[in-house]
Design a protein around this motif. Structure first.
Motif, mmCIF file in Angstrom:
data_model
loop_
_atom_site.group_PDB
_atom_site.id
_atom_site.type_symbol
_atom_site.label_atom_id
_atom_site.label_comp_id
_atom_site.label_asym_id
_atom_site.label_seq_id
_atom_site.Cartn_x
_atom_site.Cartn_y
_atom_site.Cartn_z
ATOM 1 N N UNK A 563 0.866 -1.177 0.000
ATOM 2 C CA UNK A 563 0.000 0.000 0.000
ATOM 3 C C UNK A 563 0.905 1.230 0.000
ATOM 4 N N UNK A 564 1.063 1.856 -1.163
ATOM 5 C CA UNK A 564 2.011 2.963 -1.280
ATOM 6 C C UNK A 564 1.557 4.204 -0.525
ATOM 7 N N UNK A 565 0.284 4.215 -0.116
ATOM 8 C CA UNK A 565 -0.205 5.358 0.651
ATOM 9 C C UNK A 565 0.141 5.238 2.129
ATOM 10 N N UNK A 566 0.443 4.026 2.596
ATOM 11 C CA UNK A 566 0.754 3.820 4.017
ATOM 12 C C UNK A 566 1.918 2.855 4.156
ATOM 13 N N UNK A 567 3.133 3.256 3.745
ATOM 14 C CA UNK A 567 4.286 2.352 3.797
ATOM 15 C C UNK A 567 4.773 2.133 5.225
ATOM 16 N N UNK A 568 5.412 0.972 5.424
ATOM 17 C CA UNK A 568 6.070 0.709 6.700
ATOM 18 C C UNK A 568 5.314 -0.202 7.641
ATOM 19 N N UNK A 569 4.052 -0.506 7.361
ATOM 20 C CA UNK A 569 3.256 -1.351 8.249
ATOM 21 C C UNK A 569 2.936 -2.672 7.570
ATOM 22 N N UNK A 570 2.967 -3.770 8.364
ATOM 23 C CA UNK A 570 2.603 -5.073 7.821
ATOM 24 C C UNK A 570 1.155 -5.055 7.330
ATOM 25 N N UNK A 571 0.934 -5.650 6.150
ATOM 26 C CA UNK A 571 -0.428 -5.731 5.622
ATOM 27 C C UNK A 571 -0.746 -7.188 5.320
ATOM 28 N N UNK A 572 -1.102 -7.473 4.081
ATOM 29 C CA UNK A 572 -1.468 -8.843 3.718
ATOM 30 C C UNK A 572 -0.233 -9.616 3.260
ATOM 31 N N UNK A 573 -0.360 -10.948 3.200
ATOM 32 C CA UNK A 573 0.742 -11.801 2.752
ATOM 33 C C UNK A 573 1.232 -11.339 1.376
ATOM 34 N N UNK A 574 2.548 -11.157 1.257
ATOM 35 C CA UNK A 574 3.089 -10.563 0.017
ATOM 36 C C UNK A 574 4.497 -11.061 -0.264
ATOM 37 N N UNK A 575 4.765 -11.328 -1.547
ATOM 38 C CA UNK A 575 6.118 -11.517 -2.046
ATOM 39 C C UNK A 575 6.560 -10.203 -2.685
ATOM 40 N N UNK A 576 7.848 -10.072 -2.946
ATOM 41 C CA UNK A 576 8.330 -8.851 -3.579
ATOM 42 C C UNK A 576 7.659 -8.646 -4.936
ATOM 43 N N UNK A 577 7.341 -9.763 -5.625
ATOM 44 C CA UNK A 577 6.674 -9.677 -6.925
ATOM 45 C C UNK A 577 5.305 -9.016 -6.829
ATOM 46 N N UNK A 578 4.702 -9.011 -5.631
ATOM 47 C CA UNK A 578 3.374 -8.413 -5.475
ATOM 48 C C UNK A 578 3.409 -6.890 -5.463
ATOM 49 N N UNK A 579 4.598 -6.310 -5.483
ATOM 50 C CA UNK A 579 4.683 -4.860 -5.647
ATOM 51 C C UNK A 579 4.497 -4.465 -7.113
ATOM 52 N N UNK A 580 4.564 -5.453 -8.008
ATOM 53 C CA UNK A 580 4.216 -5.235 -9.409
ATOM 54 C C UNK A 580 2.725 -5.452 -9.593
ATOM 55 N N UNK A 581 2.100 -4.776 -10.543
ATOM 56 C CA UNK A 581 0.698 -5.052 -10.846
ATOM 57 C C UNK A 581 0.576 -6.462 -11.423
ATOM 58 N N UNK A 582 -0.469 -7.207 -11.064
ATOM 59 C CA UNK A 582 -0.646 -8.562 -11.610
ATOM 60 C C UNK A 582 -0.619 -8.607 -13.131
ATOM 61 N N UNK A 583 -1.229 -7.607 -13.776
ATOM 62 C CA UNK A 583 -1.281 -7.622 -15.240
ATOM 63 C C UNK A 583 0.117 -7.494 -15.845
ATOM 64 N N UNK A 584 0.997 -6.715 -15.188
ATOM 65 C CA UNK A 584 2.369 -6.555 -15.661
ATOM 66 C C UNK A 584 3.162 -7.838 -15.440
ATOM 67 N N UNK A 585 3.011 -8.437 -14.253
ATOM 68 C CA UNK A 585 3.730 -9.676 -13.955
ATOM 69 C C UNK A 585 3.302 -10.781 -14.917
#
Length: 671
Positions: A563-585
């Motif tokens: 969540x680029x609006x609220x960086x620094x806090x744990x959110x949902x389960x994520x790999x580094x690849x999830x910082x890319x949009x699914x359509x791009x990946x």
């Protein structure tokens, strides 16, 4: 102007024509011995040799299996060996537009076809309507002539129609004569409907780069008899067909050194005295020594010593007149000198290369060939005899050369590859009946072929393990490659990427992080950790934080930046690849596994719901019984390497924000 691509073949082991993109600065050909790397270089070299010596010879160069059938049609229909595509620079484009009233835009390119009869043909496309529009502003044209120019599509068409005017004005006669002059230049060339294309060719021809080729055969000898060299030169002049037999590479190397010193072989019998000749050669040698030591860091206590003297007691041909001796003096050992050819093979190669390159520049400049041109350097297995660290020094030298010259070199050494510049690599493989295949697709290449690339990456990691002061530990090489690529992308978009002082270190999974920290902590190094988040805090990471082995401020996981609006806090389960949009990946996933997927294209709506794109794809593959490797799932690194080799040109502002926040936090932690 630069070489944008080369389409080579049929040529020797390259059985079928294939187009290869050429990097604007450095292109690296990696492959096993006898794969065909040298073949590619020689095809280019023969197309446009800067010294105008190399030519295509069908007996040597045409694929042997097809030679018999080709010889029957060679005289009337010669094949094309190489097609070179050049791209004009901004300055070139501005000059063409100003001189010819064209309106060509950035990225404009044209093709030159090099045929086996050593002739060329051209493919230059240009819209002539801006040229015709400029002609309408000329003085002395009637309304009828202006309408003809406006209605015509090409200058040739306008020329033919202008002649139909019953009473030509003086301005129209001048215009017709001007066009006729251009037509006369093209009268011997078939297919030149576009007169402006020919004018572009004449304007830019002098700027087209030429090729210079250097291999392990062009080495300087420790001594050479100058009378023997003079005899060989005379025989080569009187019988050019046997020049290659008389003037061997070692003779060329000495001639190169003499040219740089402005010394002619005649000078040794009827020119200046011994002292002047020696001082001229020594002056060049001192300059070359300074240049060698700028990059040669293995031993900086050496000097080049040149001597010219006869030795009647030596064996023939060294007993006949003056010999030129090259010796290396070692200041560390009280000035003891040894013959040049008794030095290490690596030093001989490096010094010989500098002599060759500088002499070529001198030679081209002397005859006016290099006034506006930049050469393309073709280096065949450069620095192969150098120590690993010396090879790295030579890589720095190649970087310097690439500022003014495109460089294409071959290698199978892991130390001659920049691990962070895999986009410059082209893999070369021998495919048996298919012949030599050259590709930009690293992920689809034979494991033995890309081994130097894997070793380069491993060596880069290993050396940084001990010398980097700021280290970011990640789980695997996929994270390393993705972070490096995204850092470059967001910097191109005006944001701050990862600090260059930070070394990204894959540790082989989160379970290895504790081991690596134990190894590195005692070296007083600055450490941070970035790991994938499965939805709950990792106990080992938490334990290291509680034990003060790690600072909480230097531990990050991928979910904190989703969540680029609220960086620094744990959110949902994520790999580094999830910082890319699914359509791009998914775009790169489909590209990386195009062969295995066949006609299947995986789209986001096809995937089961979930938080992590990798898990969603793996569930989809399992459900649809699609096998991409012997074990379930797929190779995540193949997707990331596809992104690295062909980075996206357009990315969303949200993606830029996510990675810029990630790099901001990491940079701050490793300040």
């Amino acid at each position: 102007m630069r070489l944008a691509s080369a389409k080579v073949g049929p040529f020797r082991s390259i059985s079928r024509s294939q187009s290869i993109a050429i990097d604007p600065s450095i292109t690296v050909l990696v492959g096993m011995n006898e794969a065909g790397k040298t073949v590619f270089l020689k095809a280019l070299h023969k197309a446009r040799d800067a010294l105008e010596i190399e030519k295509y010879l069908i007996l040597d160069d045409y694929p042997r299996k097809d030679l018999a059938s080709y010889r029957k049609r060679h005289q009337i229909n010669p094949d094309t060996a190489v097609i070179l595509t050049y791209e004009l620079s901004k300055d070139d484009i501005a000059e063409v537009n100003n001189e010819l009233n064209t309106n060509i835009s950035e990225g404009y390119n044209f093709e030159v076809y090099h045929q086996y009869d050593n002739q060329i043909s051209l493919d230059i496309k240009v819209d002539e309507t801006p040229v015709l529009a400029a002609m309408t502003t000329l003085e002395g044209l009637s309304n009828e002539a202006i309408e003809i120019l406006k209605d015509s599509q090409t200058v040739r068409q306008a020329y033919e129609r202008l002649q139909s005017i019953s009473l030509l004005t003086e301005g129209e006669q001048t215009l017709i004569e001007r066009i006729k002059t251009s037509l006369d230049k093209a009268k011997d060339l078939s297919g030149w409907d576009m007169i402006t294309a020919l004018e572009i060719w004449h304007l830019i021809y002098s700027k087209i780069p030429q090729f210079l080729y250097f291999s392990d055969y062009d080495l300087l000898p420790g001594k050479l008899n100058l009378n023997d060299l003079k005899r060989r030169q005379t025989l080569a002049t009187t019988n050019p067909a046997n020049e290659a037999k008389q003037i061997e590479p070692k003779h060329q190397a000495i001639l190169a050194l003499l040219r740089m010193a402005d010394v002619d072989l005649e000078d040794f019998s009827s020119g200046p005295g011994y002292d002047q000749l020696k001082s001229q050669i020594e002056s060049v040698s001192i300059n070359l020594t300074d240049r060698v030591l700028e990059f040669w860091k293995q031993n900086e206590d050496i000097e080049i010593e040149v001597d010219i003297r006869p030795d009647p007691s030596d064996a023939a041909p060294f007993n006949d007149g003056p010999n030129l001796y090259l010796r290396i003096k070692n200041k560390k050992h009280r000035g003891v000198s040894t013959s040049f050819d008794q030095r290490s093979r690596g030093f001989i190669w490096f010094f010989s290369f500098l002599v060759w390159f500088d002499s070529i520049q001198y030679q081209l400049g002397l005859v006016g060939k290099a006034s506006e041109k930049k050469q393309i350097l073709l280096l065949d297995e450069p620095a192969l005899a150098l120590h690993a660290l010396a090879q790295k020094d030579f890589l720095n030298y190649i970087d310097q050369l690439s500022v003014n010259h495109q460089v294409i070199y071959t290698t199978h050494s892991p130390f001659m590859v920049h691990a962070d510049r895999l986009h410059q690599v082209r893999v070369v493989e021998d495919k048996g009946d298919e012949g030599t295949i050259i590709s930009e697709n690293l992920s689809g290449s034979n494991a033995r072929t890309i081994f130097p690339l894997q070793a380069a990456l491993g060596w880069n990691i290993a050396q940084n393990l001990f010398i980097a002061k700021h280290n970011l530990l990640v789980e695997g090489v996929s994270e390393l490659a993705l972070l490096q690529t995204m850092s470059k992308i967001i910097e191109d978009h005006g944001e701050k990427g990862l600090n260059s002082s930070i070394t990204i270190m894959p540790v082989g999974g989160i379970n290895n992080i504790a081991t690596f920290i134990s190894l590195l902590n005692g070296n007083g190094l600055n450490l941070a950790v970035l790991y994938d988040y499965n939805g709950t805090p990792d106990q080992k990471i938490d334990s290291m934080i509680k034990s003060k082995i790690l600072s909480k401020k230097s531990v990050f996981n991928a979910s904190q930046f989703r969540d680029h609006e609220a960086p620094g806090e744990n959110t949902i389960a994520s790999d580094l690849e999830d910082l890319l949009e699914p359509i791009l990946y998914l775009e790169y996933f489909n590209s990386a596994f195009r062969k295995e997927l066949g006609e299947t294209i995986v789209l986001e709506p096809d995937l089961p719901p979930g938080d992590r794109i990798i898990q969603r794809i793996e569930k989809y593959l399992l459900k649809n019984k699609i096998t991409l490797r012997p074990t379930p799932g797929y190779n995540h690194y193949s997707v990331i390497i596809a992104i690295t080799m062909n980075p996206p040109k357009h990315v969303s502002p949200a993606l830029i924000k996510r990675f810029s926040e990630l790099f901001k936090y990491i940079n701050q932690a490793l300040k």
